[in-house]
Design a protein around this motif. Structure first.
Motif, PDB file in Angstrom:
ATOM      1  N   VAL A  61       0.849  -1.199   0.000  1.00 45.85           N
ATOM      2  CA  VAL A  61       0.000   0.000   0.000  1.00 45.85           C
ATOM      3  C   VAL A  61       0.878   1.241   0.000  1.00 45.85           C
ATOM      4  O   VAL A  61       1.925   1.270   0.659  1.00 45.85           O
ATOM      5  N   SER A  62       0.476   2.247  -0.767  1.00 47.72           N
ATOM      6  CA  SER A  62       1.196   3.513  -0.796  1.00 47.72           C
ATOM      7  C   SER A  62       0.194   4.652  -0.717  1.00 47.72           C
ATOM      8  O   SER A  62      -0.929   4.541  -1.219  1.00 47.72           O
ATOM      9  N   ILE A  63       0.606   5.742  -0.084  1.00 50.21           N
ATOM     10  CA  ILE A  63      -0.237   6.925   0.055  1.00 50.21           C
ATOM     11  C   ILE A  63       0.503   8.084  -0.590  1.00 50.21           C
ATOM     12  O   ILE A  63       1.606   8.444  -0.149  1.00 50.21           O
ATOM     13  N   GLU A  69       1.932   5.128  -8.283  1.00 49.52           N
ATOM     14  CA  GLU A  69       1.609   3.836  -8.898  1.00 49.52           C
ATOM     15  C   GLU A  69       2.874   3.163  -9.431  1.00 49.52           C
ATOM     16  O   GLU A  69       3.003   1.939  -9.386  1.00 49.52           O
ATOM     17  N   GLU A  70       3.830   3.961  -9.930  1.00 49.19           N
ATOM     18  CA  GLU A  70       5.090   3.403 -10.429  1.00 49.19           C
ATOM     19  C   GLU A  70       5.827   2.669  -9.311  1.00 49.19           C
ATOM     20  O   GLU A  70       6.396   1.595  -9.526  1.00 49.19           O
ATOM     21  N   ALA A  80       5.216  -8.967  -5.025  1.00 47.74           N
ATOM     22  CA  ALA A  80       3.986  -8.755  -4.260  1.00 47.74           C
ATOM     23  C   ALA A  80       2.768  -9.149  -5.096  1.00 47.74           C
ATOM     24  O   ALA A  80       2.807  -9.117  -6.325  1.00 47.74           O
ATOM     25  N   ASP A  81       1.686  -9.530  -4.420  1.00 40.75           N
ATOM     26  CA  ASP A  81       0.507 -10.050  -5.114  1.00 40.75           C
ATOM     27  C   ASP A  81      -0.479  -8.968  -5.535  1.00 40.75           C
ATOM     28  O   ASP A  81      -1.027  -9.010  -6.639  1.00 40.75           O
ATOM     29  N   ARG A  82      -0.718  -7.994  -4.663  1.00 36.29           N
ATOM     30  CA  ARG A  82      -1.684  -6.935  -4.951  1.00 36.29           C
ATOM     31  C   ARG A  82      -1.150  -5.609  -4.447  1.00 36.29           C
ATOM     32  O   ARG A  82      -0.254  -5.569  -3.598  1.00 36.29           O
ATOM     33  N   ALA A  83      -1.746  -4.534  -4.952  1.00 32.67           N
ATOM     34  CA  ALA A  83      -1.335  -3.202  -4.514  1.00 32.67           C
ATOM     35  C   ALA A  83      -2.561  -2.325  -4.284  1.00 32.67           C
ATOM     36  O   ALA A  83      -3.597  -2.507  -4.921  1.00 32.67           O
ATOM     37  N   ILE A  84      -2.414  -1.379  -3.365  1.00 28.15           N
ATOM     38  CA  ILE A  84      -3.467  -0.407  -3.072  1.00 28.15           C
ATOM     39  C   ILE A  84      -2.824   0.975  -3.063  1.00 28.15           C
ATOM     40  O   ILE A  84      -1.849   1.212  -2.335  1.00 28.15           O
ATOM     41  N   LEU A  85      -3.344   1.876  -3.859  1.00 29.55           N
ATOM     42  CA  LEU A  85      -2.875   3.256  -3.877  1.00 29.55           C
ATOM     43  C   LEU A  85      -3.954   4.153  -3.275  1.00 29.55           C
ATOM     44  O   LEU A  85      -5.063   4.233  -3.798  1.00 29.55           O
ATOM     45  N   LYS A 197      -1.007  -7.203 -12.659  1.00 30.99           N
ATOM     46  CA  LYS A 197      -1.438  -7.509 -11.298  1.00 30.99           C
ATOM     47  C   LYS A 197      -2.414  -6.444 -10.805  1.00 30.99           C
ATOM     48  O   LYS A 197      -2.322  -5.276 -11.192  1.00 30.99           O
ATOM     49  N   PRO A 198      -3.360  -6.820  -9.952  1.00 29.94           N
ATOM     50  CA  PRO A 198      -4.394  -5.869  -9.510  1.00 29.94           C
ATOM     51  C   PRO A 198      -3.840  -4.731  -8.667  1.00 29.94           C
ATOM     52  O   PRO A 198      -3.016  -4.945  -7.770  1.00 29.94           O
ATOM     53  N   LEU A 199      -4.301  -3.524  -8.969  1.00 28.57           N
ATOM     54  CA  LEU A 199      -3.934  -2.339  -8.199  1.00 28.57           C
ATOM     55  C   LEU A 199      -5.201  -1.523  -7.970  1.00 28.57           C
ATOM     56  O   LEU A 199      -5.786  -0.995  -8.907  1.00 28.57           O
ATOM     57  N   ASP A 200      -5.640  -1.486  -6.739  1.00 32.05           N
ATOM     58  CA  ASP A 200      -6.853  -0.754  -6.379  1.00 32.05           C
ATOM     59  C   ASP A 200      -6.509   0.681  -5.996  1.00 32.05           C
ATOM     60  O   ASP A 200      -5.467   0.939  -5.378  1.00 32.05           O
ATOM     61  N   LYS A 201      -7.398   1.601  -6.357  1.00 36.95           N
ATOM     62  CA  LYS A 201      -7.193   3.000  -6.013  1.00 36.95           C
ATOM     63  C   LYS A 201      -8.268   3.455  -5.037  1.00 36.95           C
ATOM     64  O   LYS A 201      -9.455   3.212  -5.240  1.00 36.95           O
ATOM     65  N   LYS A 202      -7.817   4.095  -3.979  1.00 40.70           N
ATOM     66  CA  LYS A 202      -8.712   4.616  -2.950  1.00 40.70           C
ATOM     67  C   LYS A 202      -8.382   6.085  -2.717  1.00 40.70           C
ATOM     68  O   LYS A 202      -7.454   6.638  -3.312  1.00 40.70           O
ATOM     69  N   SER A 203      -9.117   6.707  -1.815  1.00 43.91           N
ATOM     70  CA  SER A 203      -8.829   8.072  -1.399  1.00 43.91           C
ATOM     71  C   SER A 203      -8.845   8.122   0.125  1.00 43.91           C
ATOM     72  O   SER A 203      -9.455   7.257   0.772  1.00 43.91           O
ATOM     73  N   PRO A 204      -8.197   9.101   0.729  1.00 50.23           N
ATOM     74  CA  PRO A 204      -8.236   9.198   2.197  1.00 50.23           C
ATOM     75  C   PRO A 204      -9.661   9.272   2.741  1.00 50.23           C
ATOM     76  O   PRO A 204      -9.942   8.774   3.837  1.00 50.23           O
ATOM     77  N   ALA A 205     -10.571   9.878   1.957  1.00 50.43           N
ATOM     78  CA  ALA A 205     -11.963   9.993   2.401  1.00 50.43           C
ATOM     79  C   ALA A 205     -12.620   8.623   2.563  1.00 50.43           C
ATOM     80  O   ALA A 205     -13.537   8.462   3.378  1.00 50.43           O
TER      81      ALA A 205
END
Length: 249
Positions: A61-63, A69-70, A80-85, A197-205
């Motif tokens: 996970v990265s914030i 994303e890079e 790694a298997d999955r990522a969350i930005l 590989k899957p990379l999900d995008k979220k927001s702090p909200a």
């Protein structure tokens, strides 16, 4: 067991840092960025635990900004298997990062979270400890060795007097030190595979976190140049200068 690893996009450690002309911060335009070195060690340790059969999945996970994303793709290329930005253009502080990662952890339910002990851009060394407190989990900081057992993890940590080994009940938070391992290089085939590989995008909200800063940087400046040394003819002259000029005796 699932392992959650945090990674941060920072100025590459080989780049000479330049301060902006107005002193408002560090110049980031056209500067090479890469994964924080301590986070590379965290990813490597998680992958080794998975390869040893101690973990089933590694999630990174990265914030930060969209370009982070890079950095996540680099972690995926390492294995790694999955990522969350968690995407934000704000300059997030350690407490904000810890709150967001807490939200990610509550959603992902990992058995272990591995965090680099500090980021080389701000050197705060706070996020792992704050995250542990927010989650109410055990923590092992400055890890030079990690051994996963049944429902526990033994962490050998570097302290002033040498090495200390602590036993933590899982789930736990571990922060990594330089001597824990040597991170691997991502191979070209794995770099290509990482793109799918899957990379999900979220927001702090999404995690109910306000990213408004609590600190204000008043000024950033480069360290002053080092003064030239002098030669002395005797020990007595050295002692005299240490007393009268340096003021250390």
């Amino acid at each position: 067991m699932k392992i959650l690893v945090t990674v941060k996009r920072v100025v590459d450690f080989n780049v000479k840092i330049r301060v902006k002309a107005d002193g408002s911060g560090v110049e980031l335009a056209n500067v090479k960025m890469s994964m924080n070195p301590f986070d590379e060690i965290s990813v490597e340790e998680a992958l080794r635990l998975k390869e040893a059969g101690k973990a089933s999945e590694v999630v990174v996970v990265s914030i930060g900004p969209a370009k982070a994303e890079e950095t996540l793709r680099t972690a995926l290329a390492m294995g790694a298997d999955r990522a969350i930005l968690v995407e934000t253009e704000d300059q997030v502080e350690p407490l904000t990062v810890a709150k967001i990662v807490k939200g990610v952890a509550e959603a992902e339910q990992p058995g272990l979270i591995i965090v680099g002990k500090q980021a080389i851009d701000d050197d705060s060394n706070q996020t792992g400890q704050m995250l542990s407190a927010l989650l109410g989990w055990a923590q092992g900081t400055f890890a030079s060795k990690v051994e996963l057992g049944d429902g526990k993890v033994n962490v050998t940590r570097e302290v002033d007097g040498g090495l200390q080994t602590v036993e933590l009940k899982l789930p736990a938070v571990v922060t990594t030190d330089l001597r824990l391992n040597e991170p691997r290089y991502a191979s070209l085939p794995n770099i290509m595979k990482a793109k799918k590989k899957p990379l999900d995008k979220k927001s702090p909200a999404d995690f109910g976190v306000d990213t408004a800063p609590r600190l204000k940087v008043l000024k950033t400046e480069e360290p002053s140049g080092r003064k030239a040394g002098i030669k002395v003819k005797s020990v007595a002259e050295l002692v005299e200068k240490l007393k009268s000029e340096a003021g250390v005796l």
